[in-house]
Every structure is written in structure tokens, then in C-alpha cells.
Motif scaffolding. Structure first.
Motif, mmCIF file in Angstrom:
data_model
loop_
_atom_site.group_PDB
_atom_site.id
_atom_site.type_symbol
_atom_site.label_atom_id
_atom_site.label_comp_id
_atom_site.label_asym_id
_atom_site.label_seq_id
_atom_site.Cartn_x
_atom_site.Cartn_y
_atom_site.Cartn_z
ATOM 1 N N THR A 144 12.345 -32.768 19.895
ATOM 2 C CA THR A 144 12.750 -32.747 21.142
ATOM 3 C C THR A 144 14.542 -32.871 20.957
ATOM 4 O O THR A 144 14.997 -32.257 21.689
ATOM 5 C CB THR A 144 12.122 -33.826 22.092
ATOM 6 N N LYS B 207 16.079 -29.702 19.834
ATOM 7 C CA LYS B 207 15.999 -28.715 20.524
ATOM 8 C C LYS B 207 17.082 -28.671 21.615
ATOM 9 O O LYS B 207 17.898 -27.962 21.926
ATOM 10 C CB LYS B 207 14.685 -28.566 21.167
ATOM 11 N N LYS C 131 20.596 -26.562 21.924
ATOM 12 C CA LYS C 131 20.753 -25.733 23.138
ATOM 13 C C LYS C 131 22.145 -26.145 23.654
ATOM 14 O O LYS C 131 22.933 -25.388 23.883
ATOM 15 C CB LYS C 131 19.889 -26.241 24.023
ATOM 16 N N LEU D 162 17.849 -21.384 20.106
ATOM 17 C CA LEU D 162 16.708 -21.827 20.739
ATOM 18 C C LEU D 162 15.630 -22.422 19.614
ATOM 19 O O LEU D 162 15.475 -21.814 18.798
ATOM 20 C CB LEU D 162 16.089 -20.868 21.536
ATOM 21 N N LEU D 163 15.329 -23.614 19.624
ATOM 22 C CA LEU D 163 14.342 -24.109 19.035
ATOM 23 C C LEU D 163 12.910 -24.072 19.689
ATOM 24 O O LEU D 163 12.733 -24.964 20.842
ATOM 25 C CB LEU D 163 14.545 -25.701 18.368
ATOM 26 N N GLU D 164 12.308 -23.236 19.364
ATOM 27 C CA GLU D 164 10.839 -23.008 19.874
ATOM 28 C C GLU D 164 9.885 -24.234 19.417
ATOM 29 O O GLU D 164 9.749 -24.008 18.318
ATOM 30 C CB GLU D 164 10.542 -21.402 19.748
ATOM 31 N N THR D 165 9.530 -24.986 20.147
ATOM 32 C CA THR D 165 8.425 -25.769 19.751
ATOM 33 C C THR D 165 7.215 -25.370 20.252
ATOM 34 O O THR D 165 6.728 -25.407 21.338
ATOM 35 C CB THR D 165 8.647 -27.337 20.269
ATOM 36 N N ALA E 181 8.001 -25.833 14.894
ATOM 37 C CA ALA E 181 8.938 -25.355 15.390
ATOM 38 C C ALA E 181 9.587 -23.978 14.729
ATOM 39 O O ALA E 181 9.470 -24.102 13.492
ATOM 40 C CB ALA E 181 10.018 -26.469 15.248
ATOM 41 N N PHE F 43 13.314 -21.727 14.786
ATOM 42 C CA PHE F 43 14.578 -21.821 15.189
ATOM 43 C C PHE F 43 15.071 -20.218 15.448
ATOM 44 O O PHE F 43 15.225 -19.641 14.681
ATOM 45 C CB PHE F 43 15.439 -22.288 14.053
#
Lengths: 284, 284
Positions: free
Chosen positions: B45, B48, B52, B58-61, B69, B71
Motif C-alpha cells: 500500500t 503503491k 503514484k 501503477l502498482l496493481e495489487t 503485486a 508494477f
């Protein structure tokens, strides 16, 4: 508003990793994060410890108000060995053998993750040396040269060989003897692509007798460059070698006559990078 | 022993940045740091939010026990504009004009920091798209292709043109019409360098009429590839363009006849990347 330590660490890691061998001043980070220099110094101590423990590189910290940090990427012998052994297995495939003792490597040297590891290994050899440019030969040397240059954070230049209608402006050219077939060939480099008097590193994907590399050395002289080293992904088999001092990750023996026989061993990188000279920065 | 959060954040940042678009499972980090998955989730978190806020990506979790995750590097319009305007100033130099409406760019496309920014800009256009390989033409397209491929974390392949004694094994070749001089030329790609049926992105340093790029599109068809886009560093002046749909960072006008006159503007990247379609991942 002051940026919390957790966020500072994430951003500083990224920022330094993207700028190898560049001094980033304490004041830059202090302003960026509205934080005291003493806090930034503590952050850098955490970064230094972590990057070392994980075998990623040396964070050189310059103390004092005018100080800062410089990140030197390297790789540890253990990780280099793992990587080279994986490459060895992949190259050790008879279908890679091409006529004339060449070996198909472009699939490997077209993969970003492989190129990054190759770059880290070669950068480790030149950890204590001020390399100012990387030189390579078109076309197959370019990906590896770009990868090494990225880790050293220096420009790379591309030498063209043979007859080219290349659109590069005025060039300097030299003649050289191809090692295997003893033909005289020509190679050239755009005059404006390389300033004179730099410390350079020559990089190529594959070396047999070393004719191309020897040609690049001759060309480098025309630019008053100091050739500090030669690095190749793989050295092939040659009846007579024109280049003595080089570092290779792999040594590939193929049958020069009948083809389709291949024997791959590790190259000389272990001696050259992890044994030869005291590479103190990595050891301590 | 549990790794402290500060050290986890440094190592996770590095680890994810080196592996764009790759799912790294929570369990991997939990084991690596002897830490609870809930702690790793909290770390992600922080990552991310920071990546940003700093406009890095973008760190997609992916939540849950099987989560992790990924990146996705991108660049914000503001940073892209700053970079392109800097390039514009550097290219806007009459001594760069070469015969035939070409422009000398190799010094710029030989600098790691410039290549990284170019890669980030082009990767931003394909943030929501599954590009599986990058294709380029030898030799001058290679550095940019490698840089874009690194940000997308996919392999790149190099098409050779003209008569080559290239050692690449069996090839597939096509004929194409050079845009400017209306000659028929030949280009080829090693059969084993590109699997069939992939989504590919075509990248080159410079495009005039688009003959080379058109040739690559034809060649891509022979590999059943789906060409998802075309990206060039600079588009030049052309009397008639063979390629319509492309993204350029710069638009370079030179006097085709007398040479040594240059006028550089920004290319169409703003419309294509930051306007054209809703690039939600960057905006939100």
C-alpha cells in the motif's frame, strides 16, 4: 509537509537506481521530501545496508553538508554463477550452431531480464574504473552494449562494418583483418558520436578470432580513446586469436567443419571479475 | 528473523521495478522477509501510494492469499512534455541535417537516461494493452526498441534489411517499397527469433515516408503477428506517407533539397498517449 520515512525510502531507492554512478546531493533529497538532512542521512544508511545485503550494489555515501549518495550496481559471484549456468544450459543446443562456427544468440540477447543481468556482471568488473563510453559493432552487439551502458550510466556508440549507405554524417573509418577468413574489411564510426580521449569499454555478443574487436581497437585509437577492456557474451572457437585480454561469460566450442556439434562451458568471467583483482567494493 | 519494514520497502521497490508487468506473489515477499502477509500488504500500500504520487507507475495489487503485486511503469504528461521539449531543443540544430532529409539522432539514442524516458513514454501508451514483443529495424532502431521492451518487459526482435551475410540461421524475408526513392528492397527476420501469433509493437528511431515500417508490417504478417502500434522517436518530412497510425515524440522538418535547414516541433504523442483514449490507469 514532511514526507514519511517509508515513502522517502521507496522514492529514494527508485531515484538512485535509475541514476547509477551519479552523485545525488543530500540537499536534493532534503528539499524533495521537506526533511532534515540528518533524516536523509539515516535513510541512506538503511538503503546502503539493504542494497549490500541483497547483493544489488554499493551505495557510496559522501558525508557532510555537501555530501550525498552514489549508487554503483554490482552482482555477487553466486548470482552471476546461477545466471551464467542458466545461459549455458540454454546455449548448449545443437540447433543453435550456424555455418562458420557462429552460434545463434539473438533470442537470449533480446530479452530485457537477461540483458540486465549481463549488464550487471560486466559493470561489476569495472566497479572501480571510470569508463566513459561503451563501443560496439552493429548489429548484434547493440543490445548488450546498451545494457552494459545502462548499468554504467554512460553513452554507447555503434560501429558499422562493410559497405553501408548509413545516414550518420561524416565518419572515421579503418581497415581491419577478419580473424577467420583473413579478408580485409572496413568499419566506420560517425565522427560526432564519440568525443576524443575517453576511457572506453568494447562490448560484443560473440567473438571468434577477434577480428571485429581488433578493428574496434584500431578505430578507438583514431578517436584517442583509451580501451580499458573488452567484454563478450560468448567466445567461440578460433584457430588463432587476435585479442588476448577480454572477459567472456560463455565459451562455446563448435565443430568448424561439419556443424551441429556444440559444447558450452563457462567463460573466463570468474577469474576476471571475481578473482583477478581485489574487487574490494563487492567483498566488503 | 523478520526483516524490518524499512529494509523491506527498499528491497521490494527494487525487486518490482526490475520486473515490470510481472505478478510477484505476496507469499514470495512473505518468505523472503520472514514477515506476515498482512505486513507485506501494508508495505505494498505504501509502495503503491508513493509510486503514484511521484508519477512513476501503477502498482496493481491483487488482494487475497493468492494475490500479489504487478508494477506498470508510466510517465505523467508533465514529465513527458519536459523531456520532449528538452529533446526538441537538442534536435533543433542545423548541423544534424543529413543528405536526403535524414537527421542525426544517434548521440541522443545512445544515452541510457534518454532511452529510459523514451521507453517510459511509449510504455504509457500501451499501459492497458498486452504487447508481447517489440519489432525494430537494424541498426538505428535497436536502442529505442530495447528501451521500450525493457519497460514493457517483453522480448524485442531485429529485422535486417538489404543484402546481409548475417549469421542468424533460417530467415523469413519480404520485399518492400522504400517510401522516398520508390526502390524495391528486401528485409528479413530470423525464423526462430519470433514465435507466431504475438501482439507486437513496431519501434524505430526515424520515419520519413514509412517504407521501412510498412515493410515490417508485411513481415509481421508472415509471423501471424498482430501489429498493435507503431512508435518512432521522430517523424521526418515526407511527400507521401505510407503509414497513418503511429506515435512520434518529435516532428522534424528539413529542407529536402538544399539541406541544413531544420524545424523541429513536438510529434503527436500528446494526442495519442494523453488525450486519444481514456488512459484511466494514469489519470486516477
Amino acid at each position: 509537509m514532511k514526507t514519511p520515512r517509508a515513502e522517502r525510502l521507496v522514492d529514494m531507492t527508485r531515484y538512485l537506481m535509475e541514476r547509477p554512478r551519479t552523485l545525488v546531493p543530500l540537499t536534493f533529497f532534503a528539499n524533495r521530501f521537506s526533511s532534515a538532512k540528518s533524516s536523509i542521512s539515516e535513510d541512506l544508511t538503511i538503503l546502503k545496508k539493504t542494497l549490500k545485503e541483497r547483493g544489488v550494489g554499493l551505495l557510496e555515501t559522501i558525508p557532510g553538508a555537501a555530501g550525498g549518495a552514489k549508487f554503483y550496481p554490482y552482482i555477487l559471484e553466486r548470482e552471476a554463477d546461477e545466471f551464467v549456468n542458466d545461459m549455458l544450459k540454454q546455449v548448449n543446443d545443437e540447433t543453435r550452431v550456424l555455418p562458420g562456427g557462429y552460434v545463434y544468440l539473438s533470442d537470449l540477447l533480446g530479452q530485457p531480464a537477461i540483458l540486465r543481468q549481463v549488464g550487471r556482471i560486466i559493470a561489476t568488473e569495472y566497479l572501480d574504473m571510470d569508463i566513459q563510453a561503451v563501443m560496439t559493432a552493429a548489429t548484434k552487439g547493440v543490445p548488450m552494449a546498451a545494457a552494459v551502458a545502462a548499468q554504467l550510466n554512460v553513452p554507447f556508440v555503434i560501429v558499422r562494418s562493410g559497405e553501408n549507405k548509413v545516414t550518420e554524417g561524416p565518419t572515421v573509418s579503418v581497415n581491419y583483418l577478419t580473424g577467420s577468413s583473413k579478408h580485409v574489411e572496413k568499419m566506420e564510426l560517425s565522427r560526432r558520436s564519440l568525443p576524443t580521449g575517453l576511457n572506453i569499454l568494447i562490448v560484443d555478443d560473440f567473438m571468434k578470432a577477434g577480428g571485429t574487436i581488433n578493428g574496434m581497437k584500431t578505430l578507438a585509437k583514431e578517436f584517442d580513446s583509451h580501451v580499458k577492456g573488452v567484454a563478450v557474451f560468448a567466445e567461440g572457437r578460433a584457430r588463432q586469436r587476435q585479442v588476448d585480454d577480454f572477459t567472456s561469460l560463455l565459451h562455446v566450442d563448435t565443430n568448424l567443419d561439419s556443424g551441429e556439434v556444440i559444447k558450452v562451458q563457462i567463460g573466463n568471467y570468474k577469474e576476471n571479475i571475481f578473482r583477478g583483482r581485489e574487487n574490494r567494493s563487492v567483498r566488503n
